[in-house]
Design an enzyme around this catalytic site. Structure first.
Site, PDB file in Angstrom:
ATOM      1  CB  THR A   1      -2.244   1.051  -3.467  1.00 25.07           C
ATOM      2  OG1 THR A   1      -1.581   1.594  -2.548  1.00 25.07           O
ATOM      3  CG2 THR A   1      -3.017  -0.195  -3.043  1.00 25.07           C
TER       4      THR A   1
ATOM      5  CG  ASP B   1      -2.020   0.969   1.257  1.00 29.66           C
ATOM      6  OD1 ASP B   1      -1.993   1.713   0.193  1.00 29.66           O
ATOM      7  OD2 ASP B   1      -2.746   1.005   2.252  1.00 29.66           O
ATOM      8  CB  ALA B   2       3.306   2.419  -2.319  1.00 23.81           C
ATOM      9  CE  LYS B   3      -4.237   4.889  -0.015  1.00 26.06           C
ATOM     10  NZ  LYS B   3      -3.576   3.889   1.205  1.00 26.06           N
ATOM     11  NE  ARG B   4       6.016   4.982  -3.245  1.00 22.37           N
ATOM     12  CZ  ARG B   4       6.598   5.522  -1.986  1.00 22.37           C
ATOM     13  NH1 ARG B   4       6.036   6.724  -1.842  1.00 22.37           N
ATOM     14  NH2 ARG B   4       7.448   4.975  -1.467  1.00 22.37           N
TER      15      ARG B   4
END
Length: 274
Positions: free
Chosen positions: A120, A93-96
């Protein structure tokens, strides 16, 4: 085996739609560990070992490690999951979300440094910010679509006057992910459990994509409603719970308490499938 196949296999093997989110907060660790960031790996590994046969995925949140300078502990944890629960896919879960050249480095971080099975991403900068991740064949990428936070309305629920039919932004994104962006069948969508009607709408626009559904438990999402809204026999869903499971117990048997809570959550999700 690619990410989607791993996910389907783990879901069937463990009879589970549950993903345990690994969001370690040392201040909430049990006695003997509390406040000690050096114990992040020990805490998370104990929870992984206690729940690995109950889940379809694990989801470590990179910020909870990086904030404490614990990236090396995250690497060690990823290796532990590969060794001790190789059948369970891991979503980083990094939401880059960044331009192509930088995205290439973030993709390398996720898939080469950490060895994640999926990641993510924020799609705000468009397809060229996503493409570098899709170069890693067999890996998954979950795009933020209709998120669980109230502020998601600020952008995601706005109409796009320049697009045919004037869809809401999250609707347009779901259509892109189901269609032209999903060139190799690697995309999924993040849709919050706090908005079951929107989950149903996203599912109608993206009938075959895996859905990652956070917001259950501490954020107040209705797990059963989320399952009913998003479940299809031919498209996986992943219902994430983090704090409710991680911090189910504050004593020496915190891992046992986490397992007990995971068992309850798995049963709730299974009941909603019927």
């Amino acid at each position: 085996m690619n990410f989607t196949d791993m996910l389907r296999a783990a879901t069937a093997r463990h009879g589970s739609l549950l993903c345990v989110g690994l969001d370690p907060e040392p201040a909430r660790f049990p006695a003997g560990m509390q406040g000690d960031a050096r114990k992040i790996y020990d805490f998370c590994a104990a929870v992984v070992d206690a729940t690995a046969d109950l889940v379809c995925a694990f989801k470590p949140q990179i910020a909870y490690f990086a904030a404490h300078g614990a990236e090396a502990q995250l690497e060690r944890l990823m290796q532990h999951m590969r060794s001790n629960a190789p059948q369970v896919p891991v979503i980083l879960d990094a939401k880059r979300g960044d331009i192509g050249a930088t995205a290439e480095q973030y993709a390398k971080e996720a898939f080469e440094r950490y060895g994640a099975d999926a990641v993510t991403l924020s799609p705000f900068m468009g397809f060229d910010s996503i493409a570098p991740y899709l170069a890693y064949r067999g890996k998954g990428a979950f795009l933020l679509c209709r998120t669980s936070n109230p502020g998601g309305d600020d952008l995601q629920n706005q109409r796009l006057a320049s697009v045919a039919g004037q869809p809401l932004l999250y609707e347009h994104l779901a259509s892109l992910a189901q269609g032209p962006w999903n060139r190799n069948g690697q995309l999924g969508l993040v849709v919050g459990a706090t908005y079951p009607q929107e989950i149903e709408r996203v599912r109608s626009l993206a009938p075959t994509l895996p859905l990652l559904i956070p917001g259950v438990g501490a954020q107040g999402g209705d797990a059963a409603a989320a399952v009913r809204a998003g479940l299809r026999s031919d498209a996986p869903i992943i219902v994430n719970s983090s704090r409710t499971i991680l911090y189910a117990g504050a004593g020496a048997d915190f891992a046992g308490a986490a397992r007990a809570q995971a068992l309850r959550m798995r049963a709730l999700l299974q009941a909603a499938r019927r």
